[in-house]
Design a protein around this motif. Sequence first.
Motif, PDB file in Angstrom:
ATOM      1  N   LEU A  50      -0.609  -1.644  -7.676  1.00  0.00           N
ATOM      2  CA  LEU A  50      -1.116  -0.294  -7.413  1.00  0.00           C
ATOM      3  C   LEU A  50      -1.223   0.437  -8.739  1.00  0.00           C
ATOM      4  CD1 LEU A  50       0.790   0.840  -4.192  1.00  0.00           C
ATOM      5  CD2 LEU A  50      -1.638   0.306  -4.420  1.00  0.00           C
ATOM      6  N   ARG A  74      -2.015  -8.045  -2.596  1.00  0.00           N
ATOM      7  CA  ARG A  74      -1.335  -7.048  -1.766  1.00  0.00           C
ATOM      8  C   ARG A  74      -1.201  -7.504  -0.322  1.00  0.00           C
ATOM      9  NH1 ARG A  74      -5.183  -2.609  -4.274  1.00  0.00           N
ATOM     10  NH2 ARG A  74      -4.245  -2.465  -6.348  1.00  0.00           N
ATOM     11  N   MET A  81       6.444   2.822   2.403  1.00  0.00           N
ATOM     12  CA  MET A  81       6.625   3.987   1.537  1.00  0.00           C
ATOM     13  C   MET A  81       7.244   5.156   2.282  1.00  0.00           C
ATOM     14  SD  MET A  81       2.595   4.432   1.183  1.00  0.00           S
ATOM     15  CE  MET A  81       2.111   6.126   1.094  1.00  0.00           C
ATOM     16  N   GLY A  85       2.425   6.771   5.557  1.00  0.00           N
ATOM     17  CA  GLY A  85       0.997   6.539   5.359  1.00  0.00           C
ATOM     18  C   GLY A  85       0.353   5.779   6.493  1.00  0.00           C
ATOM     19  N   PHE A  87      -2.270   5.323   9.469  1.00  0.00           N
ATOM     20  CA  PHE A  87      -3.616   5.874   9.625  1.00  0.00           C
ATOM     21  C   PHE A  87      -3.664   6.711  10.896  1.00  0.00           C
ATOM     22  CE2 PHE A  87      -5.023   1.766   7.401  1.00  0.00           C
ATOM     23  CZ  PHE A  87      -4.718   2.316   6.175  1.00  0.00           C
TER      24      PHE A  87
ATOM     25  N   HIS B 114      -1.448   9.798   0.499  1.00  0.00           N
ATOM     26  CA  HIS B 114      -0.557   8.711   0.883  1.00  0.00           C
ATOM     27  C   HIS B 114      -1.246   7.728   1.817  1.00  0.00           C
ATOM     28  CE1 HIS B 114       2.387  11.940  -0.206  1.00  0.00           C
ATOM     29  NE2 HIS B 114       2.767  10.938  -0.963  1.00  0.00           N
ATOM     30  N   ILE B 115      -2.162   8.253   2.620  1.00  0.00           N
ATOM     31  CA  ILE B 115      -2.897   7.365   3.527  1.00  0.00           C
ATOM     32  C   ILE B 115      -3.781   6.419   2.712  1.00  0.00           C
ATOM     33  CG2 ILE B 115      -4.704   7.341   5.280  1.00  0.00           C
ATOM     34  CD1 ILE B 115      -3.471   9.940   6.353  1.00  0.00           C
ATOM     35  N   GLU B 117      -3.183   5.574  -0.392  1.00  0.00           N
ATOM     36  CA  GLU B 117      -2.291   4.655  -1.110  1.00  0.00           C
ATOM     37  C   GLU B 117      -1.870   3.514  -0.178  1.00  0.00           C
ATOM     38  OE1 GLU B 117       1.093   6.388  -3.225  1.00  0.00           O
ATOM     39  OE2 GLU B 117       2.140   4.491  -2.934  1.00  0.00           O
ATOM     40  N   ALA B 118      -1.568   3.886   1.094  1.00  0.00           N
ATOM     41  CA  ALA B 118      -1.179   2.857   2.055  1.00  0.00           C
ATOM     42  C   ALA B 118      -2.317   1.863   2.247  1.00  0.00           C
ATOM     43  CB  ALA B 118      -0.809   3.508   3.380  1.00  0.00           C
ATOM     44  N   ALA B 119      -3.545   2.380   2.363  1.00  0.00           N
ATOM     45  CA  ALA B 119      -4.704   1.510   2.564  1.00  0.00           C
ATOM     46  C   ALA B 119      -4.839   0.534   1.394  1.00  0.00           C
ATOM     47  CB  ALA B 119      -5.969   2.346   2.719  1.00  0.00           C
ATOM     48  N   ASN B 120      -4.658   1.063   0.174  1.00  0.00           N
ATOM     49  CA  ASN B 120      -4.691   0.206  -1.014  1.00  0.00           C
ATOM     50  C   ASN B 120      -3.595  -0.846  -0.965  1.00  0.00           C
ATOM     51  OD1 ASN B 120      -6.646   0.558  -3.098  1.00  0.00           O
ATOM     52  ND2 ASN B 120      -5.951   2.686  -3.240  1.00  0.00           N
ATOM     53  N   ALA B 121      -2.381  -0.387  -0.629  1.00  0.00           N
ATOM     54  CA  ALA B 121      -1.224  -1.271  -0.679  1.00  0.00           C
ATOM     55  C   ALA B 121      -1.313  -2.380   0.375  1.00  0.00           C
ATOM     56  CB  ALA B 121       0.056  -0.472  -0.480  1.00  0.00           C
TER      57      ALA B 121
END
Lengths: 322, 523
Positions: A50, A74, A81, A85, A87, B114-115, B117-121
């Motif tokens: 990241l 990933r 986290m 996060g 959706f 953060h959403i 970032e979560a999608a990326n992660a």
Amino acid sequence: MITLADISKNFGSTRAVNEISFTVREGETLILLGTSGCGKTTTLKMINRLIEPDSGTISINGQAISREKPEFLRRRIGYVMQNIGLFPHYTVAENIAVVPKLLKWNKEKTRERILELIEKLRLPNDCMNLFPHQLSGGQQQRVGLARALVADPAILLMDEPFGALDNVTRSGIQSEFKALEELKRKTIVMVTHDVQEAFELADRICLMDCGKIVQIGAPKDLLYKPASEFARKFLDSQRLALEFKVVTIKDIWEFLPVNILRGKVNALSATTDVWSAMEILSSTLNDKVQLFSDPETQQTKVINFQELSGAFHSYKQTRSHD
Amino acid sequence: MIEQQQSLWSFITEQADKLLAQTLQHLGLTFISLLLAIAIGLPLGILIARRGKLAGSVLGVAGVLQTIPSIALLGFMIPLLGIGAKPAIVALLIYALLPIIRNTYTGIVGIDRHIIEAANALGMSKTQILFRVELPLAMSVILAGIRTATVINVGVATLASFIAAGGLGEFIFGGISLNNSNMILAGAIPAALLAVILDFLLSRVQKLDFRKLRKVLYLIPLLILLLGGFYLLPATYGSKLKAGFTPEFMGRQDGDLGLKSVYGLEIPTTVISDAVMYKAAYEGELDVISGYSTDGRLKAFGLTILKDDKGIFPPYYAAPIVRQASLDKFSGLEDVLNLLAGKINDSLMTDLNYRTDYLKQTPERVAKDFLIREGLYKSPRNGHAGIVRIGSKIFGEQYILAEMYRMLIKGNTEYDVSTKTGLGGTKICFDALMNDQIDFYPEYTGTGLLVLLQPDPRVAKEIAHDRNRTYSYVKTTFQKKYQIRWLKPIGFNNTYALMMRKKQSEALNVSTITALKKYIDRN
């Protein structure tokens, strides 16, 4: 096995991470501990790219991760986290199914795996079609954990995973987390600023300050063999509570007197920590507990509260003479 | 009121075909431009959401485009894209752009980081994040932008009739020019209804559940395309000559209707604003236009008047018309206004108009030069005995006349002057006069007869070809009916005229309207 070698990262003119190197062993839980701004989260996020390091290499099982496409990397590393996060426009089931969908699993396999996780993480059965905002904070964090675990990744990265929860929910989830069979096989790197949490969950702790590693080692080593003044001071305010948690009956066995068993008392294994033993002694009607040492020798001792704290005290004195 | 409603209803039923066609054109214009605006605005919005540095400049440029007055924007388009559908669609597209870009940008940037970032992660690619996370979460904000753009477009599309692109503006602006309230309402009510209905429908779309929306989303572009399809681009005609007439000319007996009934002239015609018509003729977009005989652009753009050999255009002699009450209030005003009587003939007026329209001299300077040349100019006395309010319609000649009257009043009397120039069309000017908003304005005899009085067609036909009878008829009738006085005519006759480019007229050997008809029939 994750290896970081000479990793540095700058944000503008500030050096967030300064030439750090460490190895996370297969199946262990390593906790990055430190105050905010010490570089622990940056370090964590470099493991799944990241954040890209400015210099140094990170490798997983000997393979440099910079060679792999970040998306693919990933998908085989779980990530949890603090802000969860989830959706908001996906149901619980769809949230958990994100990675299986990316990996093109078939529907049946995905569904089975989701049901399995819902069961294991003790989420309500009818939550599949709910939206995240319809769940409590603790439930949302479990969904976040399920989403990270769904593809059974060998590595799990956790960024203050319990930070947003209230104290009661947090200690509940922490103990479930410790007990979760699925997690015992995984290599886990977790970030926290909470010393108690670190000592509770870590196999090893990596204490960081100003982008550098101050000390890396087992919780007991941090307590009794602090590498620097900073490491000592960092733990000072909670030292006693931490010691109770870190030291086990087995550690203080030699200082415990041998008594004769009278009547019926609770029995505890010698791997129990002093804190738990004290809790039982102070909460039960019995003023004594029967303790078992390791299964080979089959030794037992029966003690009361004073004897336990006396033995702990003697043990501490010998440690400080080391 | 009941009578009014009935006649509005009968107008609508009579003109149902036209109304339907205009409504469909209107929808077509709105949605074609909307579709293009989405096709450009959405990716741009996404781009600036990704690259924050571009956001300021892109939104700034779109914002500046938004502030250009619509008529001016349409005017800019003509040299680039000509007249008709193309420039209208581009202009509408420009207006729709800002709300779409801005809302796309705001919608995406506003998503909890953060959403993302979560999608990326989780290992989503940039494209997957865009389509599965960013766009669905930003959708209601983006739809709000599209909704704003739609309503703006329905409104601005009424102006498309100025450049021959059709739409409900044909009725609205035709009605204003012709003093026909029913015609105005027949255009304005459907336009307002369209705006309200589309706004309502889009508000429903916006409130739809995210999940249902996913499927509906695919339908939206399809629907827009379908609605856009209503707009058939102006069909190709058999004849090589194209005409462009103002909305006013289209609806008048002494205009297009007379051309058809008296001359039998059948020519493919588009409706276009006076403001851009001459230039369109000059640039060859149009071949025949309905101009005014004293227009300065006649000279500027090398156009020539086709002779009205069957006399369908009535005389339009200009004269100031004044409220009787104002003449009583400001003694000596009549004499001052009559100072111009008989002073300006056709060619003189064309030349004065040429100076403002083409040489870009100010009306004030043209008026002053003229008065000095004629020995009529006197320096202002700066009196404060009362304020005379002068009105004028929204074209150059009227501005010049208003300036001349201002200077004459200030130089010859103790009165002060306020000018209310640019009062739209005849209806607006006359209403202002009737409602005591102005004291006088220059009007034309033909307009007074056919637009304001609208006598029985037989009466009109009988007197309309004679300049003296027309003048005396309007003079007596206005006095009786409205207590408004026609003062002495200024001299020139600003009548309707058909015009062509001088070169084309010579090449085709067409110098009269009859010759034009014969030429069209031959081809």
